[in-house]
Design a protein around this motif. Structure first.
Motif, PDB file in Angstrom:
ATOM      1  N   GLU A  92       0.834  -1.204   0.000  1.00 21.65           N
ATOM      2  CA  GLU A  92       0.000   0.000   0.000  1.00 21.65           C
ATOM      3  C   GLU A  92       0.871   1.257   0.000  1.00 21.65           C
ATOM      4  N   ALA A  93       1.927   1.261   0.779  1.00 21.90           N
ATOM      5  CA  ALA A  93       2.853   2.401   0.781  1.00 21.90           C
ATOM      6  C   ALA A  93       3.461   2.574  -0.609  1.00 21.90           C
ATOM      7  N   GLY A  94       3.811   1.481  -1.250  1.00 16.75           N
ATOM      8  CA  GLY A  94       4.345   1.544  -2.608  1.00 16.75           C
ATOM      9  C   GLY A  94       3.313   2.058  -3.595  1.00 16.75           C
ATOM     10  N   ARG A  95       2.087   1.587  -3.464  1.00  9.44           N
ATOM     11  CA  ARG A  95       1.019   2.041  -4.350  1.00  9.44           C
ATOM     12  C   ARG A  95       0.810   3.555  -4.209  1.00  9.44           C
ATOM     13  N   ARG A  96       0.791   4.031  -2.969  1.00  4.88           N
ATOM     14  CA  ARG A  96       0.606   5.466  -2.739  1.00  4.88           C
ATOM     15  C   ARG A  96       1.801   6.276  -3.255  1.00  4.88           C
ATOM     16  N   ALA A  97       2.999   5.763  -3.071  1.00  4.15           N
ATOM     17  CA  ALA A  97       4.191   6.463  -3.560  1.00  4.15           C
ATOM     18  C   ALA A  97       4.150   6.581  -5.082  1.00  4.15           C
ATOM     19  N   ALA A  99       1.435   6.526  -6.961  1.00  4.55           N
ATOM     20  CA  ALA A  99       0.335   7.428  -7.315  1.00  4.55           C
ATOM     21  C   ALA A  99       0.724   8.900  -7.140  1.00  4.55           C
ATOM     22  N   ARG A 100       1.559   9.202  -6.147  1.00  4.93           N
ATOM     23  CA  ARG A 100       1.980  10.580  -5.891  1.00  4.93           C
ATOM     24  C   ARG A 100       3.081  11.054  -6.835  1.00  4.93           C
ATOM     25  N   CYS A 101       3.756  10.138  -7.475  1.00  3.05           N
ATOM     26  CA  CYS A 101       4.903  10.487  -8.315  1.00  3.05           C
ATOM     27  C   CYS A 101       4.421  11.138  -9.615  1.00  3.05           C
ATOM     28  N   GLY A 102       4.862  12.373  -9.861  1.00  6.36           N
ATOM     29  CA  GLY A 102       4.414  13.119 -11.034  1.00  6.36           C
ATOM     30  C   GLY A 102       5.175  12.820 -12.311  1.00  6.36           C
ATOM     31  N   ASP A 103       6.382  12.331 -12.200  1.00  2.44           N
ATOM     32  CA  ASP A 103       7.207  12.058 -13.377  1.00  2.44           C
ATOM     33  C   ASP A 103       6.906  10.650 -13.895  1.00  2.44           C
ATOM     34  N   PRO A 104       6.482  10.500 -15.149  1.00  3.61           N
ATOM     35  CA  PRO A 104       6.107   9.182 -15.671  1.00  3.61           C
ATOM     36  C   PRO A 104       7.237   8.143 -15.623  1.00  3.61           C
ATOM     37  N   GLU A 105       8.462   8.565 -15.919  1.00  4.45           N
ATOM     38  CA  GLU A 105       9.579   7.610 -15.893  1.00  4.45           C
ATOM     39  C   GLU A 105       9.874   7.156 -14.470  1.00  4.45           C
ATOM     40  N   ARG A 106       9.881   8.093 -13.550  1.00  3.16           N
ATOM     41  CA  ARG A 106      10.114   7.738 -12.147  1.00  3.16           C
ATOM     42  C   ARG A 106       8.967   6.878 -11.615  1.00  3.16           C
ATOM     43  N   LEU A 110       9.486   3.239 -10.001  1.00  5.14           N
ATOM     44  CA  LEU A 110       9.044   2.953  -8.636  1.00  5.14           C
ATOM     45  C   LEU A 110       8.003   1.840  -8.612  1.00  5.14           C
ATOM     46  N   SER A 111       7.112   1.844  -9.581  1.00  3.46           N
ATOM     47  CA  SER A 111       6.089   0.799  -9.671  1.00  3.46           C
ATOM     48  C   SER A 111       6.725  -0.577  -9.838  1.00  3.46           C
ATOM     49  N   GLU A 112       7.684  -0.665 -10.737  1.00  2.64           N
ATOM     50  CA  GLU A 112       8.364  -1.944 -10.976  1.00  2.64           C
ATOM     51  C   GLU A 112       9.162  -2.398  -9.753  1.00  2.64           C
ATOM     52  N   LEU A 113       9.877  -1.471  -9.137  1.00  4.96           N
ATOM     53  CA  LEU A 113      10.692  -1.827  -7.972  1.00  4.96           C
ATOM     54  C   LEU A 113       9.834  -2.300  -6.797  1.00  4.96           C
ATOM     55  N   THR A 114       8.739  -1.593  -6.518  1.00  5.36           N
ATOM     56  CA  THR A 114       7.912  -1.994  -5.376  1.00  5.36           C
ATOM     57  C   THR A 114       7.235  -3.326  -5.639  1.00  5.36           C
ATOM     58  N   ALA A 115       6.830  -3.575  -6.863  1.00  5.32           N
ATOM     59  CA  ALA A 115       6.192  -4.857  -7.192  1.00  5.32           C
ATOM     60  C   ALA A 115       7.186  -6.006  -7.070  1.00  5.32           C
ATOM     61  N   ASN A 116       8.385  -5.813  -7.613  1.00  2.00           N
ATOM     62  CA  ASN A 116       9.381  -6.882  -7.595  1.00  2.00           C
ATOM     63  C   ASN A 116       9.933  -7.161  -6.200  1.00  2.00           C
ATOM     64  N   SER A 117      10.060  -6.137  -5.384  1.00  2.00           N
ATOM     65  CA  SER A 117      10.694  -6.328  -4.078  1.00  2.00           C
ATOM     66  C   SER A 117       9.771  -6.931  -3.034  1.00  2.00           C
ATOM     67  N   SER A 118       8.496  -7.073  -3.337  1.00  2.00           N
ATOM     68  CA  SER A 118       7.567  -7.571  -2.324  1.00  2.00           C
ATOM     69  C   SER A 118       7.294  -9.062  -2.429  1.00  2.00           C
ATOM     70  N   GLU A 119       7.943  -9.774  -3.329  1.00  2.00           N
ATOM     71  CA  GLU A 119       7.624 -11.184  -3.532  1.00  2.00           C
ATOM     72  C   GLU A 119       8.766 -12.165  -3.314  1.00  2.00           C
ATOM     73  N   ILE A 120      10.009 -11.721  -3.317  1.00  2.00           N
ATOM     74  CA  ILE A 120      11.153 -12.633  -3.340  1.00  2.00           C
ATOM     75  C   ILE A 120      11.552 -13.032  -1.928  1.00  2.00           C
ATOM     76  N   VAL A 121      11.816 -14.321  -1.732  1.00  2.00           N
ATOM     77  CA  VAL A 121      12.200 -14.831  -0.418  1.00  2.00           C
ATOM     78  C   VAL A 121      13.437 -15.709  -0.570  1.00  2.00           C
ATOM     79  N   SER A 122      14.368 -15.542   0.345  1.00  2.00           N
ATOM     80  CA  SER A 122      15.606 -16.327   0.304  1.00  2.00           C
ATOM     81  C   SER A 122      15.445 -17.639   1.051  1.00  2.00           C
TER      82      SER A 122
END
Length: 129
Positions: A92-97, A99-106, A110-122
């Motif tokens: 949710e924090a990632g989703r809000r971040a 949504a608040r980001c005005g620059d399309p590239e950023r 951020l969307s890709e990083l938050t999605a990828n970092s929330s699933e991987i387990v060692s």
């Protein structure tokens, strides 16, 4: 947390995070990462996603037989469960971040990083188990 979220090299980040986790525990580290994702600058938000990946407790097994039976060590199972409980807040924090980001590239980054970092387990056997 200032140093952790400004270190954009995940391999160095992991070394630092392991030491911080050893000193204060997983929960305060995860809470700090979520807070930076919610309120930080773009650079801090990116760093927070790398930190989240590095701060994952994972599930550890004492043997290959325990792994095959799906029986992680009790300590790692507890840490993993606590981390899973925070995943919805992190997402949710990632989703809000994003949504608040005005620059399309950023925003895309951020969307890709938050999605990828929330699933991987060692998986592995840490020296303290």
């Amino acid at each position: 947390m200032d140093i952790v979220v400004h270190d954009l090299n995940p391999s160095f980040n992991e070394i630092l995070i392991r030491r911080i986790v050893a000193a204060v525990g997983h929960r305060p580290v995860h809470e700090g990462i979520i807070e930076r994702l919610e309120r930080g600058t773009f650079a801090e938000q990116v760093g927070a996603t790398y930190a989240w990946y590095s701060a994952q407790p994972g599930r550890h097994y004492l043997s290959s037989t325990a792994f095959q039976r799906g029986e992680p060590t009790p300590r790692s199972a507890l840490r993993y469960t606590e981390w899973q409980e925070l995943l919805p807040r992190y997402r949710e924090a990632g989703r809000r971040a994003v949504a608040r980001c005005g620059d399309p590239e950023r925003r895309a980054c951020l969307s890709e990083l938050t999605a990828n970092s929330s699933e991987i387990v060692s998986i592995g056997t840490p020296p303290d188990e």
